[in-house]
Scaffold this active site. Structure first.
Site, mmCIF file in Angstrom:
data_model
loop_
_atom_site.group_PDB
_atom_site.id
_atom_site.type_symbol
_atom_site.label_atom_id
_atom_site.label_comp_id
_atom_site.label_asym_id
_atom_site.label_seq_id
_atom_site.Cartn_x
_atom_site.Cartn_y
_atom_site.Cartn_z
ATOM 1 N N GLU A 76 0.816 -1.224 0.000
ATOM 2 C CA GLU A 76 0.000 0.000 0.000
ATOM 3 C C GLU A 76 0.851 1.275 0.000
ATOM 4 O OE1 GLU A 76 -2.874 -0.490 -0.720
ATOM 5 O OE2 GLU A 76 -3.932 -1.940 0.525
ATOM 6 N N HIS A 95 -2.944 2.635 8.576
ATOM 7 C CA HIS A 95 -3.954 1.911 7.799
ATOM 8 C C HIS A 95 -4.206 0.574 8.473
ATOM 9 C CE1 HIS A 95 -6.181 -0.126 4.745
ATOM 10 N NE2 HIS A 95 -5.189 -0.961 4.464
ATOM 11 N N HIS A 97 -7.506 -2.727 9.266
ATOM 12 C CA HIS A 97 -8.772 -3.347 8.885
ATOM 13 C C HIS A 97 -9.616 -3.608 10.146
ATOM 14 C CE1 HIS A 97 -6.726 -5.209 5.038
ATOM 15 N NE2 HIS A 97 -6.693 -3.885 5.066
ATOM 16 N N TYR A 116 -20.878 13.518 18.393
ATOM 17 C CA TYR A 116 -20.043 14.702 18.157
ATOM 18 C C TYR A 116 -18.577 14.375 17.921
ATOM 19 C CZ TYR A 116 -18.484 14.643 23.093
ATOM 20 O OH TYR A 116 -17.929 14.308 24.298
ATOM 21 N N HIS A 158 -12.565 -2.758 2.185
ATOM 22 C CA HIS A 158 -11.149 -2.825 2.515
ATOM 23 C C HIS A 158 -10.867 -2.513 3.973
ATOM 24 C CE1 HIS A 158 -6.837 -1.800 0.910
ATOM 25 N NE2 HIS A 158 -6.789 -2.221 2.159
ATOM 26 N N TYR A 211 -7.648 18.483 20.680
ATOM 27 C CA TYR A 211 -8.131 17.418 21.549
ATOM 28 C C TYR A 211 -7.522 16.080 21.125
ATOM 29 C CZ TYR A 211 -11.514 14.405 24.004
ATOM 30 O OH TYR A 211 -12.105 13.474 24.808
#
Length: 216
Positions: A76, A95, A97, A116, A158, A211
């Site tokens: 990737e 990244h 899954h 929120y 994915h 935050y």
């Protein structure tokens, strides 16, 4: 010869990979992580168990795609490189899954403003990028587009991507996105959840600037 800073960054990637699996937001070696480094990036190698990964196996890649041919970067690498090129403020990309994020992604669903905390990903939705085969330039282009004005997105059929100004912040966001996905999935079992307005999410986004995981 790798510097101490170089080695520490490489080890931090390995530690984050192990943490992804321990947290349950990834399985096996399906996830990958990169850090901006000099004029390029450090990225996890392909098909290497995290438990066996060594700092010297982390691949340094120039942003033109060149790297030591003896090393094999994650399949990737294209979207990692292209996100870093498109977003100069981004220092880290995670990244993975995660189960609930991936369930929604399989269905081609974005995460709407059901809570929120959606605001921490940069907007009033967490978009789902259209499907393309893993590792392709097409997938990279879809991901970069889905991340415009955002810090996270889903990838159809994915998984998920989270980006940030540090690896700690990107990891924190990945966990938050999976939490939101789980909450949204649970709401859908009951009915159609009410949504917060775009205006409210923007108000929250401004109030929550900074935050999350505190920077060291």
């Amino acid at each position: 010869m790798p510097t101490r800073n170089d080695r520490e960054k490489r080890q931090s990637i390995i530690d984050a990979c192990l943490r992804m699996n321990a947290l349950g937001i990834n399985q096996g070696t399906s996830g990958n992580i990169s850090l901006r480094h000099g004029d390029g990036m450090l990225i996890t190698p392909t098909s290497t168990p995290y438990e066996a990964m060594k700092p010297e196996q982390i691949v340094y890649m120039h942003l033109d795609g060149n790297h030591d041919p003896a090393l094999r970067p994650s399949s990737e690498w294209r979207f990692h490189r292209d996100i870093l090129k498109a977003r100069p403020e981004v220092q880290a990309i995670v990244h993975a899954h995660p189960p609930y994020s991936t369930m929604l992604a399989i269905m081609g669903m974005e995460i709407p403003p059901v809570h929120y905390m959606v605001a921490v990903a940069g907007g009033d939705t967490i978009r789902c990028a259209p499907y393309a085969t893993f590792g392709t330039q097409e997938l990279s282009e879809h991901a970069v587009r889905a991340l415009e004005g955002r810090l996270a997105c889903l990838l159809e059929h994915h998984g998920m991507i989270a980006i940030g100004p540090s690896l700690a912040k990107a990891m924190w966001l990945a966990v938050e996105v999976e939490t939101l996905a789980r909450q949204y999935h649970g709401c859908l079992q009951i009915g159609t959840p009410p949504l917060l307005s775009k205006e409210e999410i923007e108000k929250v986004r401004l109030r929550m600037a900074g935050y999350g995981h505190a920077e060291e």
